[in-house]
Scaffold this active site. Structure first.
Site, mmCIF file in Angstrom:
data_model
loop_
_atom_site.group_PDB
_atom_site.id
_atom_site.type_symbol
_atom_site.label_atom_id
_atom_site.label_comp_id
_atom_site.label_asym_id
_atom_site.label_seq_id
_atom_site.Cartn_x
_atom_site.Cartn_y
_atom_site.Cartn_z
ATOM 1 N N ASP A 11 0.771 -1.335 -0.092
ATOM 2 C CA ASP A 11 0.027 -0.168 -0.155
ATOM 3 C C ASP A 11 0.874 1.185 -0.067
ATOM 4 O O ASP A 11 2.183 1.079 0.403
ATOM 5 C CB ASP A 11 -0.851 -0.008 1.217
ATOM 6 N N SER A 12 0.348 2.598 -0.150
ATOM 7 C CA SER A 12 1.117 3.832 -0.299
ATOM 8 C C SER A 12 1.524 3.980 1.322
ATOM 9 O O SER A 12 2.409 4.752 1.467
ATOM 10 C CB SER A 12 0.221 4.536 -0.903
ATOM 11 N N CYS A 74 -4.298 -1.386 -2.014
ATOM 12 C CA CYS A 74 -4.515 0.040 -2.288
ATOM 13 C C CYS A 74 -5.436 0.025 -3.421
ATOM 14 O O CYS A 74 -5.005 -0.468 -4.793
ATOM 15 C CB CYS A 74 -3.018 0.272 -2.521
ATOM 16 N N GLU A 159 -2.076 9.061 8.089
ATOM 17 C CA GLU A 159 -0.724 8.737 7.930
ATOM 18 C C GLU A 159 -0.214 9.794 9.122
ATOM 19 O O GLU A 159 0.995 9.538 9.518
ATOM 20 C CB GLU A 159 -0.362 9.244 6.582
ATOM 21 N N CYS A 193 -10.994 2.860 -0.062
ATOM 22 C CA CYS A 193 -9.569 3.125 0.273
ATOM 23 C C CYS A 193 -9.253 2.596 1.467
ATOM 24 O O CYS A 193 -9.914 2.428 2.517
ATOM 25 C CB CYS A 193 -9.511 4.814 0.241
ATOM 26 N N HIS A 195 -7.316 2.823 3.636
ATOM 27 C CA HIS A 195 -6.770 3.742 4.695
ATOM 28 C C HIS A 195 -8.061 4.023 5.552
ATOM 29 O O HIS A 195 -8.097 4.347 6.770
ATOM 30 C CB HIS A 195 -6.312 5.140 4.266
HETATM 31 N N1 DGL Z 1 -4.863 2.992 0.567
HETATM 32 C C1 DGL Z 1 -4.847 3.868 -0.729
HETATM 33 C C2 DGL Z 1 -6.202 3.470 -1.403
HETATM 34 O O1 DGL Z 1 -6.736 2.314 -0.864
HETATM 35 C C3 DGL Z 1 -4.460 5.297 -1.044
HETATM 36 C C4 DGL Z 1 -3.918 6.025 -0.206
HETATM 37 C C5 DGL Z 1 -3.164 7.242 -0.893
HETATM 38 O O2 DGL Z 1 -4.043 8.097 -1.498
HETATM 39 O O3 DGL Z 1 -2.144 7.085 -0.923
HETATM 40 O O4 DGL Z 1 -6.512 4.185 -2.350
#
Ligand code: DGL
Length: 274
Positions: A11-12, A74, A159, A193, A195
């Site tokens: 993931d990012s 992600c 984050e 997402c 996150h």
């Molecule tokens: N966790 C990521 C997702 O599912 C992206 C988060 C980011 O913007 O870096 O899209």
């Protein structure tokens, strides 16, 4: 040569942990390597080419650690780079390796959750703009109408570790309101997402209990189990000694601390250079 053949999870940043946790729950004997590109998060506002290049670097790094299978945990990376990596890069890098994403397994089942046939998707700008959820849900559930809302501030809240502080309430409420104003009939909200499930306590406080809020971790983990049942040659290549290793491109102390809060126990992270 790496001695293990773990499942790579990328993931990012911290978001993919919400998927990893469910995978570990369902496949506790397997070995996993988690890679968070925290130094370059968020990916959401980045253009297609940048997300693709960063994701390809991460996949290559996980392959170099011995992973025969990599999960892009992600949505942004899945929306913007999965197909190109599968079709263009994998045949050249190693045709026996596999890279899977999180959007397809989610869209294959999400229509089963709604009774009104109106689903709201919350995601990053990149995921929303790609239209991937709208296109894929249409294929599996043609009667379902999809409403989308980008939540630009949410990934940074997670984050920065501020997601469970009062600072999170206003930006979370603003995006939920913007989504729900699009249609009164929305009975299901998908957190598109990885996150966003970290914000679940705040989201649940703000959403009417009649609306169900779905995190995709369990759906994706279930889909991985089925994938391994169908692909026994891949299942047989994966090592099973029950280890989980965590890597970040960012600050290892910060990652270990924040991941540990979510994981429920201390997480020791190592540094990865992509
Ligand atoms: N966790 C990521 C997702 O599912 C992206 C988060 C980011 O913007 O870096 O899209």
């Amino acid at each position: 040569m790496p001695s293990q053949s773990p499942i790579g999870v990328f993931d990012s940043g911290l978001g993919g942990l919400t998927v990893l946790k469910e995978m570990v729950r369902k496949l506790p004997d397997h070995d996993f390597i988690y890679l968070g590109d925290n130094a370059r998060a968020p990916y959401g506002p980045r253009d297609f080419e940048t997300v693709y290049q960063f994701t390809l670097q991460a996949v290559q790094w996980l392959f170099d650690q011995g992973c025969p299978l990599v999960i892009l945990a992600c949505n942004t990376a899945s929306a913007k780079s999965l197909r190109t990596i599968q079709q263009k890069n994998l045949p050249l890098i190693d045709p026996s390796k596999r890279v899977l994403g999180v959007i397809r397994p989610t869209t294959e089942v999400i229509g089963d959750y709604t009774e009104t046939n109106h689903i709201g998707i919350l995601g990053t700008e990149g995921t929303v703009d790609s239209g991937s959820y709208v296109i894929e849900i249409q294929k599996s559930f043609p009667d379902v109408i999809v409403y989308q809302q980008a939540c630009p501030a949410w990934v940074e809240l997670v984050e920065s570790g501020e997601h469970l502080t009062p600072k999170a309430v206003e930006p979370v409420k603003a995006c939920l309101d913007a989504l729900l104003q699009q249609c009164e009939g929305i009975d299901t909200i998908l957190l598109g997402c990885t996150h966003y499930p970290l914000l679940m306590p705040v989201i649940q406080q703000l959403v009417h209990p009649a609306i169900q809020v779905i995190a995709q971790g369990e759906i994706v983990a279930e889909s991985l189990v089925h994938y391994l049942q169908r692909h026994l040659e891949m299942a047989g290549r994966l090592s099973c000694s029950g280890t989980i290793r965590f890597y970040t491109t960012g600050d290892v102390e910060k990652f270990g601390h924040q991941a540990g809060i979510f994981w429920g126990e201390e997480v020791k992270a190592s540094r990865a250079s992509l």
